[in-house]
Design a protein around this motif. Structure first.
Motif, mmCIF file in Angstrom:
data_model
loop_
_atom_site.group_PDB
_atom_site.id
_atom_site.type_symbol
_atom_site.label_atom_id
_atom_site.label_comp_id
_atom_site.label_asym_id
_atom_site.label_seq_id
_atom_site.Cartn_x
_atom_site.Cartn_y
_atom_site.Cartn_z
ATOM 1 N N PHE A 13 -28.833 12.347 -22.911
ATOM 2 C CA PHE A 13 -29.402 11.889 -21.636
ATOM 3 C C PHE A 13 -29.953 10.468 -21.770
ATOM 4 N N LEU A 14 -29.788 9.701 -20.706
ATOM 5 C CA LEU A 14 -30.340 8.337 -20.716
ATOM 6 C C LEU A 14 -30.844 7.963 -19.326
ATOM 7 N N ALA A 15 -32.136 7.630 -19.244
ATOM 8 C CA ALA A 15 -32.701 7.123 -17.984
ATOM 9 C C ALA A 15 -33.149 5.688 -18.214
ATOM 10 N N HIS A 16 -32.471 4.754 -17.568
ATOM 11 C CA HIS A 16 -32.868 3.352 -17.681
ATOM 12 C C HIS A 16 -34.070 3.075 -16.772
ATOM 13 N N PRO A 17 -34.893 2.109 -17.131
ATOM 14 C CA PRO A 17 -35.951 1.697 -16.190
ATOM 15 C C PRO A 17 -35.412 0.675 -15.190
ATOM 16 N N GLN A 18 -35.898 0.729 -13.961
ATOM 17 C CA GLN A 18 -35.504 -0.294 -12.983
ATOM 18 C C GLN A 18 -36.409 -1.528 -13.085
ATOM 19 N N ASN A 19 -37.700 -1.303 -13.369
ATOM 20 C CA ASN A 19 -38.598 -2.449 -13.617
ATOM 21 C C ASN A 19 -38.381 -2.878 -15.061
ATOM 22 N N ARG A 20 -37.187 -3.357 -15.334
ATOM 23 C CA ARG A 20 -36.701 -3.438 -16.709
ATOM 24 C C ARG A 20 -37.121 -4.693 -17.467
ATOM 25 N N ALA A 21 -37.475 -5.769 -16.745
ATOM 26 C CA ALA A 21 -37.757 -7.029 -17.435
ATOM 27 C C ALA A 21 -39.236 -7.195 -17.789
ATOM 28 N N THR A 22 -40.085 -6.313 -17.329
ATOM 29 C CA THR A 22 -41.510 -6.395 -17.678
ATOM 30 C C THR A 22 -41.685 -5.942 -19.129
ATOM 31 N N SER A 23 -42.845 -6.246 -19.704
ATOM 32 C CA SER A 23 -43.068 -5.841 -21.098
ATOM 33 C C SER A 23 -43.008 -4.313 -21.213
ATOM 34 N N TYR A 24 -43.571 -3.624 -20.224
ATOM 35 C CA TYR A 24 -43.564 -2.157 -20.302
ATOM 36 C C TYR A 24 -42.166 -1.592 -20.010
ATOM 37 N N GLY A 25 -41.404 -2.302 -19.197
ATOM 38 C CA GLY A 25 -40.018 -1.881 -18.932
ATOM 39 C C GLY A 25 -39.171 -1.993 -20.190
ATOM 40 N N LEU A 26 -39.358 -3.091 -20.913
ATOM 41 C CA LEU A 26 -38.622 -3.289 -22.169
ATOM 42 C C LEU A 26 -38.998 -2.192 -23.165
ATOM 43 N N LYS A 27 -40.300 -1.909 -23.207
ATOM 44 C CA LYS A 27 -40.784 -0.875 -24.136
ATOM 45 C C LYS A 27 -40.154 0.484 -23.790
ATOM 46 N N PHE A 28 -40.054 0.751 -22.490
ATOM 47 C CA PHE A 28 -39.474 2.023 -22.072
ATOM 48 C C PHE A 28 -37.984 2.087 -22.432
ATOM 49 N N SER A 29 -37.287 0.962 -22.248
ATOM 50 C CA SER A 29 -35.868 0.937 -22.636
ATOM 51 C C SER A 29 -35.719 1.222 -24.122
ATOM 52 N N VAL A 30 -36.585 0.594 -24.919
ATOM 53 C CA VAL A 30 -36.516 0.818 -26.368
ATOM 54 C C VAL A 30 -36.746 2.300 -26.665
ATOM 55 N N ASN A 31 -37.708 2.882 -25.955
ATOM 56 C CA ASN A 31 -37.994 4.309 -26.153
ATOM 57 C C ASN A 31 -36.767 5.169 -25.820
ATOM 58 N N GLN A 32 -36.136 4.868 -24.692
ATOM 59 C CA GLN A 32 -34.958 5.640 -24.278
ATOM 60 C C GLN A 32 -33.805 5.454 -25.258
ATOM 61 N N TYR A 33 -33.625 4.202 -25.661
ATOM 62 C CA TYR A 33 -32.534 3.921 -26.599
ATOM 63 C C TYR A 33 -32.804 4.572 -27.955
ATOM 64 N N THR A 34 -34.091 4.680 -28.298
ATOM 65 C CA THR A 34 -34.441 5.354 -29.560
ATOM 66 C C THR A 34 -34.072 6.842 -29.472
ATOM 67 N N ASN A 35 -34.291 7.430 -28.314
ATOM 68 C CA ASN A 35 -33.862 8.828 -28.122
ATOM 69 C C ASN A 35 -32.360 8.962 -28.311
ATOM 70 N N VAL A 36 -31.625 8.024 -27.695
ATOM 71 C CA VAL A 36 -30.161 8.054 -27.817
ATOM 72 C C VAL A 36 -29.777 7.910 -29.295
ATOM 73 N N LYS A 37 -30.439 6.987 -29.959
ATOM 74 C CA LYS A 37 -30.157 6.731 -31.385
ATOM 75 C C LYS A 37 -30.369 8.015 -32.198
ATOM 76 N N LYS A 38 -31.494 8.678 -31.946
ATOM 77 C CA LYS A 38 -31.796 9.910 -32.694
ATOM 78 C C LYS A 38 -30.718 10.977 -32.470
#
Lengths: 492, 376
Positions: free
Chosen positions: B121-146
């Protein structure tokens, strides 16, 4: 997607209880206050139904809700012309009906009574109106056509779409006056245009582009709270952190928009009101657990308007608490607002077809079917304590949760509210909602042992609903429930 | 050059063969649904990312058990292929959820696959360019990586990801270069060929693909720029890889100068930084994508995307735009009025042709293309 509107299916002309009246007044006031605020030159915002209303409430900003508006316009039978007006602007007819109605409205399109340009008179729709009755109450038959004559007093003009921008450009004079007077004036058709928009995509992603379009049309700020879709019942902390940061950004933007500082005390008050409203709403919903139920589940659709437009206001909490008291009394006395004896109890899945409420209600009434469960009950019961819990609550919208959560909600209310079957609306306007209903239906049947039937429809565009198909599906469901009932009774 | 082109054509037309080939090589293959999944992670894991964007050669049958009719056929046919065994060689599939069809589809696929294959599963953030949006993307991508690590059984290191990013950046660069060369040499790279070359990227390991594409690019660059006497247009939409539609463009001497298509240039416009933490680099790559119908525009009050596409038409020297409107695609449909507005403001003619992957009657589309070509 979601929401509700004040168009009672049955009790339009009958007197309503003080609780129901209070709920109606709350919504009426939200619209009226927004109109007055606009006149005074104050800002009015448009908000998606599950944007955290507590934030705007903390700034004392006036906010109205396009989903509630679109449902109201649809229930007032103007959904089709407004949808067509949006299509004429280039919005495809596959797009959500609420979005189309809202975008047409935002662009200045308004439903109006059709004028004869030569005479200045309204052009009456010959198919409108009720049959003419004679003094003895008998329907008068037209000797030429053999059909009942229409009572001219009840006949109405055709509805057309006019454009506020075009009217504004007209020189002062008769045409301008006539066209202005012909515009319909029920509250949803005179909702003030927005000065800012508040978008939360927890209910759907369509909302994102819908609100961007409005922001572009009016060149106004948009505050976006993005709630990522969830794949698990538990909401991850990473999601909470991401959303909480957005709340903080939203507060900063609201400070800029309003020119006021964030009022923590007012925010706390709004949260307290929202919690009280949610609890009272859930209490009202829980009365459907009684057998027979003291109300029609369709009443909940009507009361949804309050949860959407005013859940952060004390008046909404008061009104729901009053209604809960009344229902408690009804349970004691054995009364019900349901206008027929309850033979079967079902869950109605999805948003109703607002333009076709009477058609929805008719076969249910004929077969003694009461709607005793709607997913709106748990879906709007946002009860929380503190900001993190509030964030978590806003993650739990019907279209932002995984299938397991969606099934658990529904099966919970089906069990608690003792349903005999499930009627599923495959709503062409709502892809995220209808997108996993087939699998849900299978689970309801397997887990609850109840029959399910689906029908095709639309929350706002009447062109996507077929009454004959609906009646057949209801009939099928009733027959299956009857078989189940006999088996159960035979087993005893 | 013809040999390379034919290879791309063969691969684009036979993804199943490609899948079987990688399987035979002992590789694990991960399906990647639209849109914007960090394929780099799959590659870094030593697996083959395999694009799953529906099919022009299937009928919706088993997917009807899950979907009502009013859903985009790309999603429905992707599910169909998962159900009918076409994708049995996959070791897993990534399901992004950035549109309203993909949200419930992620659930349907997870349910339908059961124990058959892991569904990531992957949910991208829409507020993606903010610092917290980037952090959330990293979190989601880390899930995918795992999840990918579970499948492959080995850790994906930062060095693996960085190496993958470099290969993907090179691939994106080569595809951007190809798009430019395809316009300059549109006598050779006709719409059918252009489509096949770009489509093949979804079914090949990117290093192999890029090497082949760079070779093709070199050969194209060596040719004199063609004097095109037909019409040049920009295409827009989600996907338009149907051979009949592509042939209709060719039959009317229409060449493609550039595109605003999800299956083509939207997928390789933006590179990932190579000088920062690699997971953050992937988050930034996603955050930097803009002017896209699927993504929130933080400057909502402006018509950025419409104007971006209009500028693309002007800059590419095209005379008009064909929008291949994917039926039931809300994001594309919602953005059409403002695309139209921007095109009209720039005096760019356009047509909108409704398509889906279950199309059988192309008469209307062909007539519209012909009439448009004549009008340019």
């Amino acid at each position: 997607m979601s929401e509700e509107v004040k168009v009672p299916v049955k009790a339009a002309k009958t007197e309503v209880s003080p609780g129901v009246q209070a709920l109606r007044d709350v919504v009426e006031n939200v619209y009226a206050e927004a109109r007055e605020a606009k006149k005074r030159g104050e800002l009015v915002g448009w908000s998606s139904s599950k944007f955290p209303c507590e934030l705007a409430e903390a700034f004392g900003l006036h906010v109205v809700y396009p989903e509630n508006q679109a449902a109201g316009i649809a229930a007032n039978r103007d959904g089709e012309v407004m949808c067509q007006a949006a299509e004429d602007l280039g919005y495809d007819n596959d797009i959500c009906g609420y979005a189309r109605i809202s975008l047409a409205y935002a662009a200045g399109k308004r439903a109006a009574k059709k004028l004869d340009s030569a005479t200045g008179q309204y052009v009456i729709d010959p198919n409108s109106g009720k049959p003419l009755k004679d003094d003895s109450g008998k329907i008068v038959i037209d000797t030429v056509t053999g059909k009942p004559k229409k009572d001219p007093k009840t006949m109405k003009p055709f509805t057309v779409v006019d454009d506020l921008n075009e009217i504004a450009k007209l020189p002062e004079g008769e045409e301008k006056e006539r066209r202005t007077a012909a515009l319909k004036s029920y509250r949803q058709m005179v909702m003030p245009q927005p000065d800012f928009v508040l978008c939360c995509n927890n209910i759907c992603n369509c909302m994102t582009k819908w609100y961007e379009n409005i922001a572009r049309m009016h060149n106004i700020p948009l505050i976006m709270i993005d709630i990522p879709y969830n794949n698990t019942v538990e909401v991850e902390n990473a999601n909470i952190e991401y959303i909480r940061c957005q709340f903080e950004d939203a507060i900063k933007k609201l400070e800029e928009i309003s020119g006021r500082k964030f009022d923590e005390e007012r925010f706390e008050k709004a949260c307290a009101n929202a919690n009280r409203t949610a609890k009272a709403w859930l209490k009202v919903c829980d009365f459907l657990q009684y057998k027979p139920a003291p109300m029609s589940g369709f009443d909940l659709f009507n009361h949804m308007a309050d949860v959407v437009t005013a859940r952060g206001k004390v008046q909404a909490a008061d009104a729901f608490e009053l209604l809960a008291t009344e229902l408690e009394e009804k349970v004691k006395t054995g009364g019900s607002t349901l206008p027929f004896p309850e033979k079967y109890r079902i869950m109605f899945e999805g948003i109703p077809c607002w333009p076709k409420l009477p058609d929805l209600f008719k076969p249910l009434k004929e077969n003694g079917v009461n709607v005793t469960a709607v997913v709106y009950a748990p879906a709007f019961g946002f009860v929380y304590n503190g900001l993190d819990e509030m964030v978590r609550a806003y993650c739990k919208a019907p279209n932002s949760v995984c299938i397991e959560q969606g099934v658990a909600w529904r099966e919970g209310i089906c069990r608690d509210n003792k349903v005999d079957g499930v009627l599923v609306h495959y709503n062409r306007s709502c892809k995220p909602w209808s997108g996993y209903m087939a699998e849900m239906q299978r689970r309801f049947t397997k887990d609850l042992g109840v029959p399910c039937a689906g029908f095709d429809g639309d929350q706002a565009d009447p062109r996507n609903f077929n009454a004959a198909q609906y009646e057949t599906r209801v009939q099928g469901l009733v027959e299956a429930m009857e078989v189940n009932k006999k088996v159960r009774e035979g087993g005893k | 050059m013809e040999t390379i082109i034919n290879e791309f054509k063969e691969i684009a037309a036979n993804p199943k063969k490609q899948l079987a080939m990688y399987k035979k090589q002992g590789k694990k293959i991960i399906g990647v649904l639209p849109y914007y999944a960090p394929e780099e992670l799959v590659f870094a894991a030593g697996m083959v990312p395999f694009g799953v964007w529906g099919s022009n050669n299937k009928n919706i049958s088993r997917a009807k058990e899950y979907c009502a009719t009013f859903y985009c056929t790309i999603a429905q046919l992707s599910l169909e292929m998962l159900l009918d065994g076409s994708l049995d060689d996959l070791s897993g599939i990534i399901t992004p959820t950035i549109c309203d069809t993909l949200r419930p589809m992620s659930q349907n696929i997870r349910v339908a696959m059961g124990d058959k294959m892991p569904v990531i599963f992957l949910a991208h953030p829409q507020n993606r360019a903010t610092s917290y949006g980037l952090k959330f993307s990293v979190n989601q991508y880390t899930n995918v990586k795992k999840e990918l690590e579970k499948i492959t059984g080995k850790e994906i290191t930062d060095a693996d990801i960085l190496e993958s990013i470099k290969i993907y950046n090179a691939s994106r660069k080569a595809r951007r270069e190809f798009v430019k060369l395809a316009s300059e040499h549109c006598d050779v790279i006709k719409p059918t060929v252009r489509s096949a070359v770009l489509k093949a990227a979804f079914f090949m390991l990117k290093d192999e693909y890029t090497a082949k594409l760079e070779e093709l690019n070199q050969k194209l660059a060596a040719l004199p720029i063609c004097k095109w006497h037909g019409k040049k247009i920009v295409t827009s939409g989600i996907i338009y890889d149907n051979p009949v539609l592509l042939a209709a463009l060719e039959d009317n001497d229409i060449a493609i100068a550039a595109d605003d298509v999800a299956y083509e240039s939207r997928a390789f416009r933006i590179d990932a930084p190579e000088d920062i933490d690699p997971m953050m680099a992937l988050a930034k790559q996603f955050a930097n994508i803009d002017c896209d119908v699927l993504l929130y525009d933080a400057e909502s009050a402006k018509n950025n995307r419409g104007e971006f596409v209009a500028k693309m038409v002007k800059d590419s020297g095209a005379k008009g735009l064909i929008l291949f409107m994917q039926q039931f695609c809300d994001p594309e449909e919602m953005e059409y009025p403002y695309l139209k507005k921007a095109l009209e403001a720039a005096h760019i003619p356009h047509i909108k042709i409704g398509i889906d992957q279950q199309m059988h009657d192309f008469g209307q589309a062909k007539t519209a293309i012909q009439a448009f070509a004549e009008s340019l």
